[in-house]
Scaffold this active site. Structure first.
Site, PDB file in Angstrom:
ATOM      1  N   HIS A  38       3.575  -5.282  -0.437  1.00 41.70           N
ATOM      2  CA  HIS A  38       3.237  -5.524  -1.837  1.00 41.70           C
ATOM      3  C   HIS A  38       2.919  -6.985  -2.139  1.00 41.70           C
ATOM      4  O   HIS A  38       2.635  -7.327  -3.285  1.00 41.70           O
ATOM      5  CB  HIS A  38       4.403  -5.062  -2.730  1.00 41.70           C
ATOM      6  CG  HIS A  38       5.001  -3.766  -2.280  1.00 41.70           C
ATOM      7  ND1 HIS A  38       4.303  -2.590  -2.296  1.00 41.70           N
ATOM      8  CD2 HIS A  38       6.223  -3.460  -1.735  1.00 41.70           C
ATOM      9  CE1 HIS A  38       5.070  -1.612  -1.814  1.00 41.70           C
ATOM     10  NE2 HIS A  38       6.243  -2.125  -1.466  1.00 41.70           N
ATOM     11  N   ASP A  65      -5.519  -9.777   5.317  1.00 40.82           N
ATOM     12  CA  ASP A  65      -6.594 -10.476   6.032  1.00 40.82           C
ATOM     13  C   ASP A  65      -6.543 -10.208   7.533  1.00 40.82           C
ATOM     14  O   ASP A  65      -7.586 -10.072   8.183  1.00 40.82           O
ATOM     15  CB  ASP A  65      -6.494 -11.990   5.786  1.00 40.82           C
ATOM     16  CG  ASP A  65      -6.961 -12.393   4.387  1.00 40.82           C
ATOM     17  OD1 ASP A  65      -7.522 -11.532   3.677  1.00 40.82           O
ATOM     18  OD2 ASP A  65      -6.755 -13.565   4.017  1.00 40.82           O
ATOM     19  N   GLU A 103      -0.985   2.586   7.756  1.00 37.38           N
ATOM     20  CA  GLU A 103       0.177   2.113   6.987  1.00 37.38           C
ATOM     21  C   GLU A 103       1.158   3.280   6.825  1.00 37.38           C
ATOM     22  O   GLU A 103       0.738   4.390   6.480  1.00 37.38           O
ATOM     23  CB  GLU A 103      -0.316   1.637   5.611  1.00 37.38           C
ATOM     24  CG  GLU A 103       0.776   1.170   4.669  1.00 37.38           C
ATOM     25  CD  GLU A 103       0.250   0.970   3.243  1.00 37.38           C
ATOM     26  OE1 GLU A 103      -0.684   1.693   2.828  1.00 37.38           O
ATOM     27  OE2 GLU A 103       0.788   0.108   2.540  1.00 37.38           O
ATOM     28  N   ASN A 158       4.588  -0.360   9.303  1.00 41.67           N
ATOM     29  CA  ASN A 158       5.388  -0.325   8.082  1.00 41.67           C
ATOM     30  C   ASN A 158       5.716  -1.767   7.727  1.00 41.67           C
ATOM     31  O   ASN A 158       6.610  -2.372   8.333  1.00 41.67           O
ATOM     32  CB  ASN A 158       6.675   0.481   8.249  1.00 41.67           C
ATOM     33  CG  ASN A 158       7.431   0.609   6.923  1.00 41.67           C
ATOM     34  OD1 ASN A 158       7.143  -0.109   5.973  1.00 41.67           O
ATOM     35  ND2 ASN A 158       8.391   1.515   6.873  1.00 41.67           N
ATOM     36  N   ARG A 210       6.104  -1.890  -6.604  1.00 44.77           N
ATOM     37  CA  ARG A 210       5.785  -1.294  -5.297  1.00 44.77           C
ATOM     38  C   ARG A 210       4.486  -0.493  -5.331  1.00 44.77           C
ATOM     39  O   ARG A 210       4.082   0.094  -4.335  1.00 44.77           O
ATOM     40  CB  ARG A 210       6.914  -0.374  -4.831  1.00 44.77           C
ATOM     41  CG  ARG A 210       8.203  -1.102  -4.544  1.00 44.77           C
ATOM     42  CD  ARG A 210       9.268  -0.156  -4.006  1.00 44.77           C
ATOM     43  NE  ARG A 210      10.584  -0.692  -4.245  1.00 44.77           N
ATOM     44  CZ  ARG A 210      11.202  -1.574  -3.450  1.00 44.77           C
ATOM     45  NH1 ARG A 210      10.625  -1.985  -2.336  1.00 44.77           N
ATOM     46  NH2 ARG A 210      12.397  -2.048  -3.744  1.00 44.77           N
ATOM     47  N   SER A 236       9.710   5.902   2.210  1.00 44.92           N
ATOM     48  CA  SER A 236       9.765   6.354   0.818  1.00 44.92           C
ATOM     49  C   SER A 236       8.338   6.464   0.279  1.00 44.92           C
ATOM     50  O   SER A 236       7.371   6.109   0.967  1.00 44.92           O
ATOM     51  CB  SER A 236      10.569   5.349  -0.016  1.00 44.92           C
ATOM     52  OG  SER A 236       9.886   4.111  -0.100  1.00 44.92           O
ATOM     53  N   PRO A 239      10.228  -6.459   7.375  1.00 43.97           N
ATOM     54  CA  PRO A 239      11.560  -6.904   6.990  1.00 43.97           C
ATOM     55  C   PRO A 239      12.483  -5.789   6.494  1.00 43.97           C
ATOM     56  O   PRO A 239      12.050  -4.864   5.808  1.00 43.97           O
ATOM     57  CB  PRO A 239      11.292  -7.911   5.861  1.00 43.97           C
ATOM     58  CG  PRO A 239       9.919  -7.608   5.389  1.00 43.97           C
ATOM     59  CD  PRO A 239       9.172  -7.083   6.573  1.00 43.97           C
ATOM     60  N   ALA A 258       8.558  -4.851   2.538  1.00 42.94           N
ATOM     61  CA  ALA A 258       8.171  -5.427   1.243  1.00 42.94           C
ATOM     62  C   ALA A 258       6.903  -6.274   1.327  1.00 42.94           C
ATOM     63  O   ALA A 258       6.265  -6.535   0.291  1.00 42.94           O
ATOM     64  CB  ALA A 258       9.329  -6.245   0.685  1.00 42.94           C
ATOM     65  N   ARG A 269      21.050   0.922   5.121  1.00 43.74           N
ATOM     66  CA  ARG A 269      20.353   0.333   3.976  1.00 43.74           C
ATOM     67  C   ARG A 269      19.968   1.424   2.970  1.00 43.74           C
ATOM     68  O   ARG A 269      19.163   2.308   3.299  1.00 43.74           O
ATOM     69  CB  ARG A 269      19.079  -0.346   4.496  1.00 43.74           C
ATOM     70  CG  ARG A 269      18.175  -0.861   3.431  1.00 43.74           C
ATOM     71  CD  ARG A 269      16.791  -1.193   3.978  1.00 43.74           C
ATOM     72  NE  ARG A 269      15.970  -1.742   2.939  1.00 43.74           N
ATOM     73  CZ  ARG A 269      14.647  -1.810   2.987  1.00 43.74           C
ATOM     74  NH1 ARG A 269      13.997  -1.376   4.056  1.00 43.74           N
ATOM     75  NH2 ARG A 269      13.969  -2.313   1.993  1.00 43.74           N
TER      76      ARG A 269
HETATM   77  C1  DHK Z   1      10.049  -0.137   3.035  1.00 38.54           C
HETATM   78  C2  DHK Z   1      10.437  -1.241   2.357  1.00 38.54           C
HETATM   79  O1  DHK Z   1      11.251  -2.132   2.910  1.00 38.54           O
HETATM   80  C3  DHK Z   1      10.036  -1.457   0.955  1.00 38.54           C
HETATM   81  O2  DHK Z   1       9.965  -2.819   0.644  1.00 38.54           O
HETATM   82  C4  DHK Z   1       8.750  -0.761   0.610  1.00 38.54           C
HETATM   83  C5  DHK Z   1       9.035   0.793   2.521  1.00 38.54           C
HETATM   84  C6  DHK Z   1       8.799   0.689   1.044  1.00 38.54           C
HETATM   85  C7  DHK Z   1       9.284   2.193   3.030  1.00 38.54           C
HETATM   86  O3  DHK Z   1       9.439   3.129   2.243  1.00 38.54           O
HETATM   87  O4  DHK Z   1       9.285   2.400   4.247  1.00 38.54           O
HETATM   88  O5  DHK Z   1       8.518  -0.862  -0.768  1.00 38.54           O
END
Ligand code: DHK
Length: 146
Positions: free
Chosen positions: A84, A91, A102, A78, A115, A106, A13, A81, A21
């Site tokens: 977390h 699963d 993964e 990736n 996070r 960031s 998402p 969110a 963003r």
């Molecule tokens: C991307 C997101 O949308 C966050 O919810 C994660 C992650 C970190 C990223 O750094 O790619 O906490």
């Protein structure tokens, strides 16, 4: 049919919003920019990339199962969110044999405490985080070595 030269790149998402963003955190590259760079690297390595994004948790679960059913070489994920929060993704990764890497743009450990926990990281083969779009390229390099 097994497709051992195919690597899925799955994005969760809000990653469709990259470029606009919170650029101070996620940078100015769009998801298409990242996909393009990965395609170039994949072509050079003679592998196929299947690059997808969804804002829906269940789509990510379905795609992980699809990668397994297809006998894909690896999944780069990736989860946004859902990293977390998602026991369903945890699963799904546990339930398949295809290795899952993964990735994060960031470094979640350097951000808010909520996070710091990753249900996905607990199930994944490994995690690469904090390098912006380079995280994806490093994950591809790792996937090619698996
Ligand atoms: C991307 C997101 O949308 C966050 O919810 C994660 C992650 C970190 C990223 O750094 O790619 O906490």
């Amino acid at each position: 049919m097994a497709d051992a030269r195919k690597i899925y790149v799955l994005n969760g998402p809000n990653l469709n919003m990259l470029g606009t963003r919170e650029p101070d955190i996620y940078g100015y590259d769009t998801l298409d920019d990242i996909a393009g760079r990965m395609e170039d690297a994949a072509n050079r390595a003679h592998v196929e990339i299947d690059f997808r994004q969804s804002n829906h948790e269940g789509h990510l679960v379905d795609w992980l199962q699809e990668a397994h059913a297809e006998g894909a070489h690896a999944v780069i994920l990736n989860p946004g969110a859902y990293t977390h929060t998602s026991i369903a993704l945890h699963d799904a990764i546990k339930g398949i044999t295809v290795p899952v890497i993964e990735v994060h743009l960031s470094n979640p450990h350097a951000r808010e405490p909520f996070r710091h926990k990753s249900f996905v990281g607990m199930a994944a083969r490994g995690t690469i985080a904090g390098f912006g779009p380079l995280s994806y390229m490093l994950a591809l390099e790792a996937a090619l070595e698996l």
